[in-house]
Design a protein around this motif. Structure first.
Motif, PDB file in Angstrom:
ATOM      1  N   ASP A 142       0.832  -1.209   0.000  1.00 41.63           N
ATOM      2  CA  ASP A 142       0.000   0.000   0.000  1.00 41.63           C
ATOM      3  C   ASP A 142       0.867   1.259   0.000  1.00 41.63           C
ATOM      4  O   ASP A 142       0.545   2.241  -0.675  1.00 41.63           O
ATOM      5  CB  ASP A 142      -0.945   0.022   1.205  1.00 41.63           C
ATOM      6  CG  ASP A 142      -2.075  -0.994   1.086  1.00 41.63           C
ATOM      7  OD1 ASP A 142      -2.279  -1.561  -0.013  1.00 41.63           O
ATOM      8  OD2 ASP A 142      -2.763  -1.220   2.105  1.00 41.63           O
ATOM      9  N   LYS A 193       2.027   1.825  -3.528  1.00 37.56           N
ATOM     10  CA  LYS A 193       0.940   2.303  -4.408  1.00 37.56           C
ATOM     11  C   LYS A 193       0.589   3.757  -4.140  1.00 37.56           C
ATOM     12  O   LYS A 193       0.475   4.561  -5.063  1.00 37.56           O
ATOM     13  CB  LYS A 193      -0.314   1.438  -4.216  1.00 37.56           C
ATOM     14  CG  LYS A 193      -0.246   0.103  -4.880  1.00 37.56           C
ATOM     15  CD  LYS A 193      -1.518  -0.680  -4.649  1.00 37.56           C
ATOM     16  CE  LYS A 193      -1.342  -2.091  -5.133  1.00 37.56           C
ATOM     17  NZ  LYS A 193      -2.356  -2.988  -4.615  1.00 37.56           N
ATOM     18  N   ILE A 194       0.394   4.084  -2.880  1.00 37.63           N
ATOM     19  CA  ILE A 194      -0.017   5.447  -2.539  1.00 37.63           C
ATOM     20  C   ILE A 194       1.107   6.435  -2.854  1.00 37.63           C
ATOM     21  O   ILE A 194       0.868   7.496  -3.446  1.00 37.63           O
ATOM     22  CB  ILE A 194      -0.445   5.561  -1.064  1.00 37.63           C
ATOM     23  CG1 ILE A 194      -1.717   4.742  -0.801  1.00 37.63           C
ATOM     24  CG2 ILE A 194      -0.664   7.013  -0.659  1.00 37.63           C
ATOM     25  CD1 ILE A 194      -2.983   5.284  -1.425  1.00 37.63           C
ATOM     26  N   THR A 240       1.375   6.924  -6.631  1.00 35.86           N
ATOM     27  CA  THR A 240       0.261   7.738  -7.111  1.00 35.86           C
ATOM     28  C   THR A 240       0.456   9.194  -6.705  1.00 35.86           C
ATOM     29  O   THR A 240       0.214  10.115  -7.493  1.00 35.86           O
ATOM     30  CB  THR A 240      -1.083   7.206  -6.562  1.00 35.86           C
ATOM     31  OG1 THR A 240      -1.235   5.845  -7.002  1.00 35.86           O
ATOM     32  CG2 THR A 240      -2.251   8.035  -7.055  1.00 35.86           C
ATOM     33  N   LEU A 253      -6.213  10.106  -0.852  1.00 34.33           N
ATOM     34  CA  LEU A 253      -5.831   8.857  -1.506  1.00 34.33           C
ATOM     35  C   LEU A 253      -5.959   7.718  -0.499  1.00 34.33           C
ATOM     36  O   LEU A 253      -5.365   7.771   0.560  1.00 34.33           O
ATOM     37  CB  LEU A 253      -4.389   8.919  -2.003  1.00 34.33           C
ATOM     38  CG  LEU A 253      -4.068   9.912  -3.112  1.00 34.33           C
ATOM     39  CD1 LEU A 253      -2.568   9.919  -3.405  1.00 34.33           C
ATOM     40  CD2 LEU A 253      -4.848   9.577  -4.378  1.00 34.33           C
ATOM     41  N   ASN A 257      -8.955   2.215  -2.921  1.00 39.06           N
ATOM     42  CA  ASN A 257      -9.363   2.782  -4.209  1.00 39.06           C
ATOM     43  C   ASN A 257      -8.330   2.550  -5.302  1.00 39.06           C
ATOM     44  O   ASN A 257      -8.596   2.832  -6.465  1.00 39.06           O
ATOM     45  CB  ASN A 257      -9.628   4.283  -4.065  1.00 39.06           C
ATOM     46  CG  ASN A 257     -10.793   4.568  -3.149  1.00 39.06           C
ATOM     47  OD1 ASN A 257     -11.638   3.723  -2.912  1.00 39.06           O
ATOM     48  ND2 ASN A 257     -10.828   5.770  -2.602  1.00 39.06           N
ATOM     49  N   LEU A 258      -7.149   2.046  -4.937  1.00 36.59           N
ATOM     50  CA  LEU A 258      -6.095   1.804  -5.903  1.00 36.59           C
ATOM     51  C   LEU A 258      -5.822   0.318  -6.131  1.00 36.59           C
ATOM     52  O   LEU A 258      -4.946  -0.031  -6.908  1.00 36.59           O
ATOM     53  CB  LEU A 258      -4.796   2.494  -5.462  1.00 36.59           C
ATOM     54  CG  LEU A 258      -4.878   4.008  -5.289  1.00 36.59           C
ATOM     55  CD1 LEU A 258      -3.548   4.563  -4.786  1.00 36.59           C
ATOM     56  CD2 LEU A 258      -5.265   4.693  -6.594  1.00 36.59           C
ATOM     57  N   ARG A 259      -6.560  -0.523  -5.429  1.00 38.70           N
ATOM     58  CA  ARG A 259      -6.326  -1.973  -5.578  1.00 38.70           C
ATOM     59  C   ARG A 259      -7.050  -2.506  -6.801  1.00 38.70           C
ATOM     60  O   ARG A 259      -8.018  -2.009  -7.253  1.00 38.70           O
ATOM     61  CB  ARG A 259      -6.823  -2.714  -4.330  1.00 38.70           C
ATOM     62  CG  ARG A 259      -5.912  -2.505  -3.165  1.00 38.70           C
ATOM     63  CD  ARG A 259      -6.275  -3.407  -2.001  1.00 38.70           C
ATOM     64  NE  ARG A 259      -5.533  -2.969  -0.842  1.00 38.70           N
ATOM     65  CZ  ARG A 259      -6.104  -2.543   0.297  1.00 38.70           C
ATOM     66  NH1 ARG A 259      -7.406  -2.529   0.444  1.00 38.70           N
ATOM     67  NH2 ARG A 259      -5.355  -2.161   1.300  1.00 38.70           N
TER      68      ARG A 259
END
Length: 161
Positions: free
Chosen positions: A32, A35-36, A39, A155, A159-161
């Protein structure tokens, strides 16, 4: 104008019997964080000061962001007082930031993070989840005066998975 970026530490491991402040991230916390932070590089402009709680899980999360955002060692600080779960204490620490710094990124703990997002920003969150990030802008020149900010980015890992 001041910009506050709040990041709750990543998902931590309870696998080993460790004191709370020594619990490390689990694999999901690292994923995570990657990813965060990746982004967020699309929105980030250099020049922020990063402050992290000394707790292992917060420091590991902050380090992921430090590397992804290419933040220098001079712009990275461990702040002992950020190991707090109290929103009032967290806000006191944020308001103590030197005014020469316009962008502050803080890595800390709940419920202080969620409560601070809700007290300072204009968009309510039920919960800032682990590795959740929230950016709040203020029309203030001094950190001690921040209030009634505008939440501009949120963020969340789910919501990004």
């Amino acid at each position: 104008m001041k910009r506050l970026i709040l990041v709750r530490h990543g998902k931590s491991s309870w696998k080993e019997d460790l004191p709370d402040h020594k619990r490390p991230l689990k694999k999901r916390g690292y994923r995570d964080g990657e990813k965060i932070s990746k982004t967020f590089t699309e929105f980030y402009s250099p020049g922020a000061m990063l402050w992290s709680s000394p707790a292992t899980r917060a420091l590991e999360t902050a380090t992921i962001f430090k590397e992804a955002l290419k933040v220098s060692d001079e712009e990275f600080r461990i702040r002992q007082k950020l190991y707090t779960f109290d929103a009032k204490e967290l806000q006191e620490i944020i308001r103590s930031c030197p005014n020469a710094i316009d962008k502050l990124m803080v890595f800390g703990h709940n419920p202080a993070m969620t409560n601070t997002v809700n007290l300072l920003g204009d968009k309510h969150l039920e919960n800032l989840p682990t590795t959740g990030l929230c950016v709040i802008d203020f029309q203030n020149d001094e950190w001690k005066d921040i209030k009634n900010g505008k939440t501009i980015i949120t963020l969340l890992p789910k919501n990004l998975r």
